[in-house]
Design a protein around this motif. Sequence first.
Motif, PDB file in Angstrom:
ATOM      1  N   ASP A  35       0.819  -1.207  -0.053  1.00 51.03           N
ATOM      2  CA  ASP A  35       0.053  -0.289  -0.271  1.00 51.03           C
ATOM      3  C   ASP A  35       0.841   1.595  -0.254  1.00 51.03           C
ATOM      4  O   ASP A  35       0.611   2.066  -0.766  1.00 51.03           O
ATOM      5  N   PHE A  38       2.253   1.585  -3.398  1.00 52.39           N
ATOM      6  CA  PHE A  38       1.343   2.430  -4.273  1.00 52.39           C
ATOM      7  C   PHE A  38       1.086   4.008  -4.068  1.00 52.39           C
ATOM      8  O   PHE A  38       1.184   4.344  -5.193  1.00 52.39           O
ATOM      9  N   LEU A  68      -3.686  -5.508  -5.629  1.00 46.75           N
ATOM     10  CA  LEU A  68      -4.259  -4.699  -6.536  1.00 46.75           C
ATOM     11  C   LEU A  68      -5.903  -4.412  -6.833  1.00 46.75           C
ATOM     12  O   LEU A  68      -6.440  -3.572  -6.964  1.00 46.75           O
ATOM     13  N   LYS A  69      -6.269  -5.280  -6.991  1.00 49.00           N
ATOM     14  CA  LYS A  69      -7.585  -5.626  -7.350  1.00 49.00           C
ATOM     15  C   LYS A  69      -8.548  -5.294  -6.603  1.00 49.00           C
ATOM     16  O   LYS A  69      -9.206  -4.028  -6.751  1.00 49.00           O
ATOM     17  N   LEU A  71      -8.412  -2.146  -5.380  1.00 51.49           N
ATOM     18  CA  LEU A  71      -8.230  -0.938  -4.853  1.00 51.49           C
ATOM     19  C   LEU A  71      -9.220  -0.609  -6.096  1.00 51.49           C
ATOM     20  O   LEU A  71      -9.568   0.923  -5.997  1.00 51.49           O
ATOM     21  N   THR A  73     -11.457  -0.152  -9.831  1.00 52.11           N
ATOM     22  CA  THR A  73     -11.085   0.271 -11.686  1.00 52.11           C
ATOM     23  C   THR A  73     -10.199   1.341 -11.446  1.00 52.11           C
ATOM     24  O   THR A  73      -8.901   1.331 -11.900  1.00 52.11           O
ATOM     25  N   LEU A  76      -6.673   1.497 -10.120  1.00 48.66           N
ATOM     26  CA  LEU A  76      -5.531   0.428 -10.819  1.00 48.66           C
ATOM     27  C   LEU A  76      -5.444   1.064 -11.748  1.00 48.66           C
ATOM     28  O   LEU A  76      -4.358   1.260 -12.176  1.00 48.66           O
ATOM     29  N   LEU A  79      -3.268   4.209 -11.045  1.00 54.72           N
ATOM     30  CA  LEU A  79      -1.672   3.430 -10.750  1.00 54.72           C
ATOM     31  C   LEU A  79      -1.119   3.542 -11.874  1.00 54.72           C
ATOM     32  O   LEU A  79       0.191   2.938 -12.033  1.00 54.72           O
ATOM     33  N   MET A  80      -1.536   2.520 -13.270  1.00 57.31           N
ATOM     34  CA  MET A  80      -0.818   1.539 -13.956  1.00 57.31           C
ATOM     35  C   MET A  80      -0.187   2.747 -15.221  1.00 57.31           C
ATOM     36  O   MET A  80       0.613   2.260 -16.382  1.00 57.31           O
ATOM     37  N   LEU A  95      -2.958  -9.548 -14.960  1.00 59.01           N
ATOM     38  CA  LEU A  95      -4.374  -8.290 -14.511  1.00 59.01           C
ATOM     39  C   LEU A  95      -4.567  -9.286 -16.494  1.00 59.01           C
ATOM     40  O   LEU A  95      -6.231  -8.604 -16.461  1.00 59.01           O
ATOM     41  N   LEU A 101     -11.027  -8.892 -13.670  1.00 55.18           N
ATOM     42  CA  LEU A 101     -11.597  -7.612 -13.811  1.00 55.18           C
ATOM     43  C   LEU A 101     -12.199  -6.772 -14.832  1.00 55.18           C
ATOM     44  O   LEU A 101     -13.037  -7.559 -15.418  1.00 55.18           O
ATOM     45  N   VAL A 105      -8.653  -2.033 -17.598  1.00 56.81           N
ATOM     46  CA  VAL A 105      -8.035  -2.524 -17.090  1.00 56.81           C
ATOM     47  C   VAL A 105      -7.425  -3.788 -17.800  1.00 56.81           C
ATOM     48  O   VAL A 105      -6.010  -4.004 -17.881  1.00 56.81           O
TER      49      VAL A 105
END
Length: 561
Positions: A35, A38, A68-69, A71, A73, A76, A79-80, A95, A101, A105
């Motif tokens: 976390d 992140f 991550l899941k 978090l 949509t 995430l 973040l990506m 992923l 998902l 994503v």
Amino acid sequence: MPNTPTRDSYRKSDRKKDKGEKGPEEKRALEERMDCLFRDLGGDSPSGALDQLEALAISHGGLLARRLKRLGTEALMGLMESWGPRSLKGLLRELSRDVELEAPVRVKALELLAEGGETIDREQLELLHREELLFRQIGLWLEGRPDEGHPQELIASLETLPLPAHVIGRLARRYKEKAFPFLEALVHFKPIRKEEEAPSPGRPFQWMGEEVIKGALAALGGLALPEAAQLLEEVARSAENKTCQKEAKKSLYRLRSLHPELDLPSFAREVRSPLASPEFKVLKAMASPIDGAGLRLFFLAKSQPMGKVKNVFLLGDDRQGILSCQVFETPKKSLSEVLEKVVAKDRWVELDPAYWRALVEELHQQNSRSHLPVPEGYPVAVADLEEYPSPFTPMIYRELDKEAIRHSPYLLSRAPRLFDLEELVGWSFPPNRMKKYLEDLRQVERGMIIISDVLKKEREEEIYGRAVLELFDAEARATYRRRMEEMAYFLWCTQRKEEAELALAVALGLEDLEGERIKEHPWAREMVHRSLDRAQKEGKREAAPLIVVPEISPLIKPPGR
């Protein structure tokens, strides 16, 4: 004496160590570290955090993916954005394959892999793009932008996805109470039991895949609406499909658990008294297309006590009324056999029982005007049916915008194309009504005085215009307008939207072009031309009616047979 561990009880903690598993405290520390990383990815120097995440992806990839899941949509996706195309490839592959998902994503993961030079499944990427596009289209429609698509078209597209429940669940999570009308529409479809029941150009769009309906029922369990609970209870009580019934009960239980503050109904099995009045339920209400002479067949199946079904076959003529009506009972298990004989030779569409009743009543009133006796079986046929709509409005006006069709500059001009359809190819006036116009055309052709081609063409056009004016008088215009309104709805139900719009344009044009202006009606002119050509070829021989009566009973026969 100290206890000595046995072989069976030995070293549970040691086995964890051998497998590299972490205890609760170590796992919690790892999750907290993830976390923190992140959060650092959104800071000024994300490269260090990204390096540490790559190391964790190698040693604890499964735990990192699960974290991550959680978090969501949007988080995430944000973040990506900080991941480079060559970072975390293993995690990106995981992923992209995770069907739990949401599509954005997985699309982002595939795109990052492709940017990093990895080979990806292009078909999977295209499918995810389609899913996301459909989600946005349905969302725009829910937000009050119907121009983005008709709900029936959107539902048809939904059925083509391999995992439609994902889109349905996302709609419920994103739009919450706004999504209820769309979910309600899905629940009211009938689940497909056999492949031949699937929607097709020749079958009314009233069936839906079981997974779609189950997805809608599951999504209703997340809406804090008494209407959602009421719908779920209705399905749980009365659905014929046991799988959908079970899903509705689960969803209703979830809804009550998540929202105890709402005054929601609790599901309880209904216990009927042995002396209670039997329920009479309409199982099928169907109609054939209308032929050029105004003939149309109607079929109704209604449940009766003791496992029986009352079957009704009715033949109507829109100028005379009900010509014949037969009522007979069969066992309920024989209904499918009866239906096979009904639809074997003609296209039929399913109708709402109330609308079926309204159409039959319209014919019944025509009996009074034409002084044709009503068949003896008619009162039995319509007994116990629900009341028909009053005032009566053709169903096509619930599906298409009347004013938009009326003011479209192109629809009416393209309407003659409708004569290429199987259902309208035989529409024409009988040869005996065309006789005088044929004779006038022959006189122009055989005239003793030689005239120019231009003048000859003018005289022929004058004869055609006079034929349109006389054949489409006020009564005929009203008759053909109703026929085309019903044919527009028939075409709509058989998934031919463009043709339905053209048919409705014909109907509205017959209303708008009064008096001499009817000569300008393209469809009416084309029908006169076709009728003259057919009369010239066939002479006095009458064309056979297009309506084919199912060979169920010898009592139902069109006139003249």
